[in-house]
Design a protein around this motif. Structure first.
Motif, mmCIF file in Angstrom:
data_model
loop_
_atom_site.group_PDB
_atom_site.id
_atom_site.type_symbol
_atom_site.label_atom_id
_atom_site.label_comp_id
_atom_site.label_asym_id
_atom_site.label_seq_id
_atom_site.Cartn_x
_atom_site.Cartn_y
_atom_site.Cartn_z
ATOM 1 N N HIS A 274 0.808 -1.212 0.000
ATOM 2 C CA HIS A 274 0.000 0.000 0.000
ATOM 3 C C HIS A 274 0.851 1.276 0.000
ATOM 4 O O HIS A 274 0.344 2.348 0.326
ATOM 5 N N ASP A 275 2.121 1.159 -0.348
ATOM 6 C CA ASP A 275 2.958 2.344 -0.457
ATOM 7 C C ASP A 275 2.698 3.041 -1.796
ATOM 8 O O ASP A 275 2.167 2.438 -2.740
ATOM 9 N N PHE A 276 3.095 4.327 -1.879
ATOM 10 C CA PHE A 276 2.737 5.133 -3.039
ATOM 11 C C PHE A 276 3.979 5.710 -3.709
ATOM 12 O O PHE A 276 5.111 5.482 -3.265
ATOM 13 N N VAL A 277 3.749 6.487 -4.781
ATOM 14 C CA VAL A 277 4.846 7.037 -5.573
ATOM 15 C C VAL A 277 4.644 8.529 -5.755
ATOM 16 O O VAL A 277 3.521 8.986 -6.015
ATOM 17 N N THR A 288 9.392 6.413 -3.775
ATOM 18 C CA THR A 288 8.324 5.723 -3.051
ATOM 19 C C THR A 288 8.062 6.417 -1.715
ATOM 20 O O THR A 288 8.951 7.051 -1.133
ATOM 21 N N VAL A 289 6.825 6.284 -1.257
ATOM 22 C CA VAL A 289 6.387 6.889 0.008
ATOM 23 C C VAL A 289 5.706 5.810 0.836
ATOM 24 O O VAL A 289 4.819 5.105 0.343
ATOM 25 N N ASP A 290 6.103 5.685 2.089
ATOM 26 C CA ASP A 290 5.493 4.693 2.975
ATOM 27 C C ASP A 290 4.056 5.073 3.294
ATOM 28 O O ASP A 290 3.767 6.229 3.637
ATOM 29 N N GLY A 295 5.935 11.766 8.447
ATOM 30 C CA GLY A 295 6.834 12.873 8.176
ATOM 31 C C GLY A 295 6.455 13.652 6.934
ATOM 32 O O GLY A 295 5.731 13.170 6.064
ATOM 33 N N PRO A 296 6.962 14.892 6.810
ATOM 34 C CA PRO A 296 6.658 15.707 5.636
ATOM 35 C C PRO A 296 7.380 15.177 4.401
ATOM 36 O O PRO A 296 8.466 14.605 4.493
ATOM 37 N N LEU A 297 6.768 15.377 3.232
ATOM 38 C CA LEU A 297 7.412 15.020 1.980
ATOM 39 C C LEU A 297 8.447 16.081 1.618
ATOM 40 O O LEU A 297 8.380 17.217 2.090
ATOM 41 N N SER A 612 -3.436 6.541 4.318
ATOM 42 C CA SER A 612 -2.146 6.978 3.796
ATOM 43 C C SER A 612 -1.327 7.744 4.830
ATOM 44 O O SER A 612 -0.154 8.033 4.601
ATOM 45 N N GLY A 613 -1.941 8.110 5.947
ATOM 46 C CA GLY A 613 -1.267 8.916 6.950
ATOM 47 C C GLY A 613 -1.214 10.384 6.585
ATOM 48 O O GLY A 613 -0.589 11.178 7.289
ATOM 49 N N ARG A 614 -1.889 10.758 5.483
ATOM 50 C CA ARG A 614 -1.869 12.136 5.009
ATOM 51 C C ARG A 614 -3.288 12.602 4.717
ATOM 52 O O ARG A 614 -4.210 11.793 4.582
#
Length: 764
Positions: A274-277, A288-290, A295-297, A612-614
């Motif tokens: 379920h990680d993203f790009v 990739t993004v966990d 944390g901030p991008l 997504s945590g966001r």
């Protein structure tokens, strides 16, 4: 002998602090308590409480039906509490044994507009402990779209404007002067210190008269208006790009071929499922993004553009979510939206500039935007517009004030997963109230009359009146008559209760105690924990809803889930996380201030409580449910042939829902139902101010008195909701009878009470 007892008015969500005046054992007055954080004012409904508490129309003894349903006279016969409760428990056990506990439905009225908040937890707990996944609760027309739909965006409810620090207040389809006096007072204070006010409403009512911008939106077009404002913020770089880049899924890449989020596993086999790009604008490569990362991008992440990403299945063209949102909003230009919303393009631009210049921005909305056939996407559009400000969970924005912690005894965990899956309507609307075990009356009626998806044989209701407060279906009356067993607990008889087999008399809020953890409108108010005392004994044989529920639980063998029938043990369990005990609260009936502090920017430490945590501009959950992950609305006006006028409804301060019309002083102030309309529109139809008129839709007619309102758009009429008495002329005043029950929001099931089409004529 006269005593003055501090407490709070339990009649609506405002929970206004009050002083109850008792003389010789009788409630004689209810007054505001200026020492209470919500006690600056008290509405006329609260002030006239002694009239209906002491009314000779109160139900004061248990009753059972002795004649067939449908008979003009039910033949009500008084019975004892033991007979009533033993009968109810025996029948419920029988139906559970024969057809499963899901064959018994429960029903509860709104805790936002009645005194039901005192016992709301226990109604739901009893249903869940009994094993029923079906509780009829009108959340889809009330609080769902402010308390639950926003979770699709930021993982929690709308929160509360931080009025003491806000720079600009946006009230959208919400008039607190009639529905939440404590919040109206906060708006007035903020205005007095210099905050700006934007009101979006089809009526210039309440605080709209003091607004810096009042946008007279046409009923049911709030979604396009929200996207039009979002378009201007994006176009003019008036959004918080840092917040969107760092803390939202705006940078996540979306596949051009499927319209779905690109998963990291497609470019990196070691990545989580379920990680993203995202696209790194500095290195010009995907990263990739966990999922669930807090944390901030990075600063260089791209919000705009089109990129080709090499995956295990070849190169795929992708766009960042924010690019897609900008493209979507660009469809709603000031000129395009004007054709459907009626908002002048120049006023729209001025409002957008005000939102940019006068932050931090806070906002609130309620039933005005919820009771529409596109309610969920409208709520999403408002959430996305607000997300652009970057003021969520920030000082002066919308925040989750810290409130007194109580134990969660709602009991959803007591319901087996297999039974939760059998909730009526859940299969059709998996993101809706069914996920909480709440069902619509329409789903209930279908199960009763058609056995779809399975038969419901009995109903146990606490205070609800769906016969009047929900649009009728072809099976509503038939279902209430066809129920094998129907129990109704209430203070007064109502049209729905007329179908009951057993009636149970309920004590008023002034005759029972009630616990309230936090009063919502400010951190000071939210810090107060209060146990409202009973100021007079229950009249007759009436009992509190909680007493009834605990007694039923004991007879149903649910002792362990209801503290062996001891409400004091239950109260102690509720309070345990707060560190306060019942004795402390009873010694201080005015409440205890816990001196709690607001925690801002919680997402910086923990992320957002989303998958997504966001903050999720793009909703994969909506997409999985077959809905557009970004809001979209039809720009066609869609006039119904033969019914050229837009119809909406509103509340007035004298009444709430279908209540209080038997209170003499309130009825004196408003003896008849009203329909507001523009004088020009009335003139074209020969209708006189205060004269009787007829309002028609394709489903029915309503008689009411005309009230001229020059602030309304000429093509809009506004009727009153909640009247139900026959008018003596062969007609009636039932607004809900005009509304098509099949026109519902596909996600939540919300009825279209604020958007319909009608025609009018003089009644003479």
């Amino acid at each position: 002998m006269e005593t003055r007892i501090p407490g709070y008015c339990a009649l609506c969500i405002s929970r206004c602090g009050c002083i109850s005046v008792v003389r010789d054992g009788k409630l004689v007055a209810v007054e505001p308590d200026p020492d209470h954080p919500t006690g600056a004012h008290l509405c006329i409904k609260g002030r006239t409480a002694p009239e209906w508490v002491n009314s000779d129309q109160r139900l004061l003894t248990p009753l059972k039906r002795t004649r067939a349903k449908g008979a003009t006279d039910p033949g009500w016969q008084p019975i004892s509490w033991d007979e009533a409760l033993d009968t109810v428990a025996g029948r419920l056990r029988r139906y559970a044994a024969e057809s499963g506990p899901e064959s018994v439905a429960f029903s509860v009225t709104t805790p936002s507009g009645t005194g039901m908040a005192d016992s709301f937890t226990w109604v739901n707990r009893l249903a869940h402990a009994f094993g029923s996944p079906n509780t009829v609760f009108a959340t889809e027309n009330c609080n769902w779209h402010k308390d639950f739909t926003p979770r699709l965006t930021w993982g929690e409810g709308i929160g509360m404007p931080d009025y003491e620090r806000t720079g600009c207040i946006l009230l959208w389809g919400f008039n607190p002067t009639t529905s939440w006096l404590a919040q109206a007072e906060q708006v007035r204070r903020a205005k007095k210190r210099g905050a700006k006010l934007v009101v979006i409403d089809c009526r210039r009512a309440g605080l709209a008269a003091r607004a810096d911008q009042w946008l007279r939106v046409r009923p049911g077009t709030d979604g396009p208006l929200a996207l039009a404002l979002a378009h201007l913020l994006i176009e003019q770089n008036g959004y918080d790009a840092r917040f969107i880049r760092h803390w939202s899924n705006g940078p996540f890449l979306v596949r051009e071929d499927s319209g779905e989020l690109l998963r990291a596993a497609e470019i990196d086999p070691s990545a989580g499922e379920h990680d993203f790009v995202i696209w790194d604008g500095e290195t010009h490569t995907p990263r990739t993004v966990d999922a669930g990362g807090a944390g901030p991008l990075p600063n260089g992440v791209a919000l705009f553009g089109r990129y080709r990403v090499t995956t295990s299945r070849g190169d795929i063209a992708c766009h960042p979510v924010f690019q897609l949102l900008a493209d979507r909003c660009s469809e709603y230009t000031p000129e395009a939206q004007a054709k459907i919303t009626g908002i002048d393009p120049q006023q729209l631009r001025e409002t957008a500039r005000l939102l940019q210049a006068q932050g931090p921005v806070s906002y609130f909305t309620w039933t005005g935007t919820a009771q529409q056939p596109e309610a969920t996407q409208t709520a999403r559009a408002l959430s996305l517009l607000y997300a652009l400000t970057g003021d969520y969970d920030a000082p002066g924005g919308n925040v989750q004030f810290t409130r007194p912690p109580l134990a969660n005894l709602f009991g959803l965990e007591l319901l087996e997963e297999t039974r939760r899956g059998r909730t009526l309507g859940l299969a059709q609307r998996p993101l809706g109230p069914g996920s909480m075990g709440w069902v619509t009356s329409t789903d209930l009626y279908r199960a009763v009359t058609e056995g779809d998806p399975y038969p419901v044989r009995a109903l146990v209701s606490f205070g609800a009146n769906p016969e009047v407060t929900k649009p009728p279906t072809h099976s509503s009356g038939a279902a209430l008559r066809q129920l094998e067993f129907y129990v109704h607990a209430d203070l007064f008889m109502n049209p729905t209760a007329q179908h009951a087999d057993i009636l149970l008399p309920v004590a008023s809020p002034w005759e029972r105690e009630g616990l309230h953890p936090g009063f919502q409108v400010s951190q000071r108010a939210e810090s107060r924990l209060q146990l409202r005392p009973a100021v007079i004994p229950p009249r007759g044989d009436s009992r509190s809803d909680s007493w009834i529920l605990f007694q039923l639980a004991m007879r149903l063998g649910l002792n362990k889930h209801f503290f062996n029938g001891d409400p004091e043990q239950a109260l102690s369990a509720l309070l345990q996380p707060s560190g306060i005990n019942p004795q402390q609260l009873k010694a201080q009936p005015q409440g205890i201030d816990l001196q709690l502090e607001t925690v801002y920017h919680k997402y910086r430490q923990n992320g957002f409580p989303t998958p997504s945590g966001r903050l999720e501009l793009f909703s994969a959950r909506m997409q999985a449910a077959g809905q557009d992950p970004l809001p979209r609305f039809d720009l066609d006006t869609g006039v119904e042939p033969g019914y050229p006028l837009r119809l909406t409804s509103a509340k007035w301060v004298q009444y709430c829902h279908s209540q209080q019309r038997n209170v003499p002083s309130l009825r004196k102030r408003m003896p008849d139902p009203l329909v507001e309309l523009h004088p020009e529109t009335a003139g074209r139809h020969g209708i006189q101010d205060n004269g009787w008129m007829v309002l028609e839709t394709a489903l029915g007619t309503l008689r009411a008195r005309a009230r001229f309102n020059p602030s309304l758009e000429p093509q809009t009429v506004c009727a009153q909701y909640g009247w139900w008495e026959p008018d003596g002329e062969g007609g009636g005043h039932h607004y809900n009878g005009l509304i098509n029950p099949a026109t519902i929001d596909p996600v939540s099931g919300s009825n279209s009470l604020r958007k319909a089409w009608c025609r009018i004529r003089s009644a003479t």
